[in-house]
Design a protein around this motif. Structure first.
Motif, PDB file in Angstrom:
ATOM      1  N   ASN A 167     -15.550 -18.577  -2.680  1.00 22.88           N
ATOM      2  CA  ASN A 167     -15.625 -18.430  -1.228  1.00 22.88           C
ATOM      3  C   ASN A 167     -15.884 -16.992  -0.795  1.00 22.88           C
ATOM      4  O   ASN A 167     -15.914 -16.700   0.404  1.00 22.88           O
ATOM      5  N   GLN A 168     -16.037 -16.090  -1.785  1.00 22.43           N
ATOM      6  CA  GLN A 168     -16.361 -14.677  -1.557  1.00 22.43           C
ATOM      7  C   GLN A 168     -15.344 -14.015  -0.626  1.00 22.43           C
ATOM      8  O   GLN A 168     -15.696 -13.286   0.298  1.00 22.43           O
ATOM      9  N   ILE A 169     -14.053 -14.282  -0.904  1.00 20.98           N
ATOM     10  CA  ILE A 169     -12.976 -13.643  -0.155  1.00 20.98           C
ATOM     11  C   ILE A 169     -12.786 -12.215  -0.682  1.00 20.98           C
ATOM     12  O   ILE A 169     -12.664 -12.004  -1.892  1.00 20.98           O
ATOM     13  N   ALA A 170     -12.780 -11.256   0.219  1.00 20.65           N
ATOM     14  CA  ALA A 170     -12.508  -9.860  -0.125  1.00 20.65           C
ATOM     15  C   ALA A 170     -11.322  -9.377   0.700  1.00 20.65           C
ATOM     16  O   ALA A 170     -10.986  -9.971   1.733  1.00 20.65           O
ATOM     17  N   ALA A 171     -10.676  -8.305   0.245  1.00 24.29           N
ATOM     18  CA  ALA A 171      -9.460  -7.849   0.938  1.00 24.29           C
ATOM     19  C   ALA A 171      -9.330  -6.340   0.908  1.00 24.29           C
ATOM     20  O   ALA A 171      -9.627  -5.695  -0.112  1.00 24.29           O
ATOM     21  N   TRP A 172      -8.908  -5.775   2.047  1.00 28.73           N
ATOM     22  CA  TRP A 172      -8.392  -4.412   2.126  1.00 28.73           C
ATOM     23  C   TRP A 172      -6.880  -4.490   1.975  1.00 28.73           C
ATOM     24  O   TRP A 172      -6.237  -5.269   2.685  1.00 28.73           O
ATOM     25  N   ARG A 173      -6.306  -3.685   1.077  1.00 27.95           N
ATOM     26  CA  ARG A 173      -4.860  -3.670   0.898  1.00 27.95           C
ATOM     27  C   ARG A 173      -4.410  -2.216   0.838  1.00 27.95           C
ATOM     28  O   ARG A 173      -4.994  -1.403   0.109  1.00 27.95           O
ATOM     29  N   TYR A 174      -3.350  -1.882   1.590  1.00 26.57           N
ATOM     30  CA  TYR A 174      -2.950  -0.486   1.707  1.00 26.57           C
ATOM     31  C   TYR A 174      -1.451  -0.401   1.953  1.00 26.57           C
ATOM     32  O   TYR A 174      -0.834  -1.333   2.484  1.00 26.57           O
ATOM     33  N   GLY A 175      -0.864   0.732   1.561  1.00 30.00           N
ATOM     34  CA  GLY A 175       0.558   0.939   1.785  1.00 30.00           C
ATOM     35  C   GLY A 175       1.146   1.960   0.828  1.00 30.00           C
ATOM     36  O   GLY A 175       0.482   2.436  -0.098  1.00 30.00           O
ATOM     37  N   PRO A 176       2.442   2.305   1.020  1.00 25.44           N
ATOM     38  CA  PRO A 176       3.101   3.336   0.221  1.00 25.44           C
ATOM     39  C   PRO A 176       3.871   2.775  -0.975  1.00 25.44           C
ATOM     40  O   PRO A 176       4.287   1.618  -0.989  1.00 25.44           O
ATOM     41  N   ASN A 177       4.060   3.631  -1.977  1.00 27.22           N
ATOM     42  CA  ASN A 177       4.964   3.398  -3.112  1.00 27.22           C
ATOM     43  C   ASN A 177       5.998   4.519  -3.124  1.00 27.22           C
ATOM     44  O   ASN A 177       5.669   5.676  -2.830  1.00 27.22           O
ATOM     45  N   LEU A 178       7.230   4.185  -3.486  1.00 25.33           N
ATOM     46  CA  LEU A 178       8.274   5.196  -3.646  1.00 25.33           C
ATOM     47  C   LEU A 178       8.956   4.983  -4.987  1.00 25.33           C
ATOM     48  O   LEU A 178       9.387   3.868  -5.301  1.00 25.33           O
ATOM     49  N   PHE A 179       9.045   6.052  -5.792  1.00 20.92           N
ATOM     50  CA  PHE A 179       9.832   6.019  -7.028  1.00 20.92           C
ATOM     51  C   PHE A 179      10.878   7.114  -6.943  1.00 20.92           C
ATOM     52  O   PHE A 179      10.559   8.277  -6.684  1.00 20.92           O
ATOM     53  N   TRP A 180      12.149   6.742  -7.185  1.00 16.85           N
ATOM     54  CA  TRP A 180      13.269   7.679  -7.081  1.00 16.85           C
ATOM     55  C   TRP A 180      14.115   7.574  -8.338  1.00 16.85           C
ATOM     56  O   TRP A 180      14.694   6.532  -8.618  1.00 16.85           O
ATOM     57  N   GLN A 181      14.181   8.662  -9.092  1.00 18.08           N
ATOM     58  CA  GLN A 181      15.033   8.730 -10.279  1.00 18.08           C
ATOM     59  C   GLN A 181      16.404   9.200  -9.813  1.00 18.08           C
ATOM     60  O   GLN A 181      16.686  10.402  -9.762  1.00 18.08           O
ATOM     61  N   ILE A 182      17.271   8.260  -9.465  1.00 19.42           N
ATOM     62  CA  ILE A 182      18.551   8.582  -8.833  1.00 19.42           C
ATOM     63  C   ILE A 182      19.442   9.364  -9.794  1.00 19.42           C
ATOM     64  O   ILE A 182      20.039  10.385  -9.435  1.00 19.42           O
ATOM     65  N   THR A 183      19.573   8.880 -11.023  1.00 22.47           N
ATOM     66  CA  THR A 183      20.259   9.579 -12.107  1.00 22.47           C
ATOM     67  C   THR A 183      19.369   9.425 -13.344  1.00 22.47           C
ATOM     68  O   THR A 183      18.390   8.675 -13.313  1.00 22.47           O
ATOM     69  N   PRO A 184      19.678  10.101 -14.452  1.00 21.69           N
ATOM     70  CA  PRO A 184      18.845   9.924 -15.636  1.00 21.69           C
ATOM     71  C   PRO A 184      18.719   8.470 -16.089  1.00 21.69           C
ATOM     72  O   PRO A 184      17.722   8.113 -16.738  1.00 21.69           O
ATOM     73  N   ASP A 185      19.703   7.616 -15.767  1.00 21.11           N
ATOM     74  CA  ASP A 185      19.654   6.225 -16.207  1.00 21.11           C
ATOM     75  C   ASP A 185      19.477   5.217 -15.070  1.00 21.11           C
ATOM     76  O   ASP A 185      19.463   4.014 -15.305  1.00 21.11           O
ATOM     77  N   THR A 186      19.353   5.689 -13.840  1.00 23.54           N
ATOM     78  CA  THR A 186      19.241   4.794 -12.685  1.00 23.54           C
ATOM     79  C   THR A 186      18.011   5.158 -11.871  1.00 23.54           C
ATOM     80  O   THR A 186      17.804   6.333 -11.540  1.00 23.54           O
ATOM     81  N   SER A 187      17.185   4.154 -11.545  1.00 20.42           N
ATOM     82  CA  SER A 187      15.966   4.423 -10.784  1.00 20.42           C
ATOM     83  C   SER A 187      15.743   3.332  -9.750  1.00 20.42           C
ATOM     84  O   SER A 187      16.214   2.200  -9.885  1.00 20.42           O
TER      85      SER A 187
END
Length: 257
Positions: free
Chosen positions: A96-116
């Motif tokens: 069906n020739q469906i195309a899409a624009w997709r946009y938005g943010p990513n967040l990565f936070w290393q809270i402690t050495p073993d927790t993210s």
């Protein structure tokens, strides 16, 4: 394939082979071609990419990508992402020739050495006039060779167009689960990760219990790495079961030269 220029910028080229099979739809074969440029400018890392998707019985389809990321303090990274291209969810959406624009943010936070914490939000605008909103968050705790994680996923579309455009487009879809994983060096050249998850989902106005499991092993031989993995999930299967359950077998080869 990725290489580095004299000024430190990186150039990459990627391709592959995808086949899409569905009952009552002729097979579609896809070869994606994409080139990208990556530059580090102070704290910012910017990527710009473009290419085409070659489809065996459909017109060439352009694809675009752009992203930039910046550190927040010493332990977090925020990125903004933009993608455009054919919606390669199944043979029907491609036909069906469906195309899409997709946009938005990513967040990565290393809270402690073993927790993210990882979180993303995506907005999507489809060529058939549909809109989507998608969010995902994952809180992960490492416990030696084990990892315990909590996942929350939400997906909403302005219209359910599965019968017309051919792709999964629920008006309100929620999944939350707990995941337990184990990763270890099985023997000298081979490391493996095994994981299982369990939790409820809400789809088409009903709650159901979902589960999944996966395994991935990586073998390293000098400058070559080989991946082989398998995964299974009942997410999006609904209370009737089966329609959207997913099985995947994955292999990959990476070489440095």
């Amino acid at each position: 394939m990725t290489g580095r220029l004299a000024n430190g910028d990186r150039l990459s080229f990627s391709t592959g082979l995808n086949t899409f099979n569905q009952p009552a739809v002729d097979q579609i074969v896809n070869v994606p071609l994409r080139a990208a440029w990556i530059r580090q400018m102070g704290d910012f890392t910017t990527t710009l990419g473009a290419g085409v998707d070659v489809l065996n019985r459909l017109p060439l389809a352009p694809n675009l990508t752009a992203s930039t990321s910046v550190p927040i303090g010493t332990s977090a990274t925020l990125s903004f992402n933009l993608d455009y291209g054919p919606y390669k969810i199944n043979a029907t959406s491609l036909q069906n020739q469906i195309a899409a624009w997709r946009y938005g943010p990513n967040l990565f936070w290393q809270i402690t050495p073993d927790t993210s914490l990882f979180s993303l939000v995506r907005l999507g605008h489809f060529s058939d006039g549909n809109w989507e909103q998608q969010s995902f968050s994952r809180l992960e705790q490492r416990l030696g060779e084990f990892t315990l994680a909590a996942n929350l996923f939400n997906w909403q579309f302005s219209r359910d167009v599965e019968t017309t455009s051919g792709y999964f487009s629920p008006p309100d879809f929620w999944v939350t689960n707990a995941e337990l994983a184990w990763r270890s060096q099985v023997f000298e050249p081979v490391s493996c990760r095994v994981a299982a998850n369990l939790g409820p989902q809400h789809l088409l106005g009903e709650w159901s219990l979902t589960y999944g499991y996966e395994a991935l092993c990586t073998a390293q031989f000098n400058q070559v790495e080989l991946d082989l993995g398998y995964s299974f999930s009942t997410v999006a299967a609904g209370t009737e079961g089966g329609d959207y359950s997913n099985r995947a077998l994955r292999g990959q080869v990476r070489a440095t030269f």
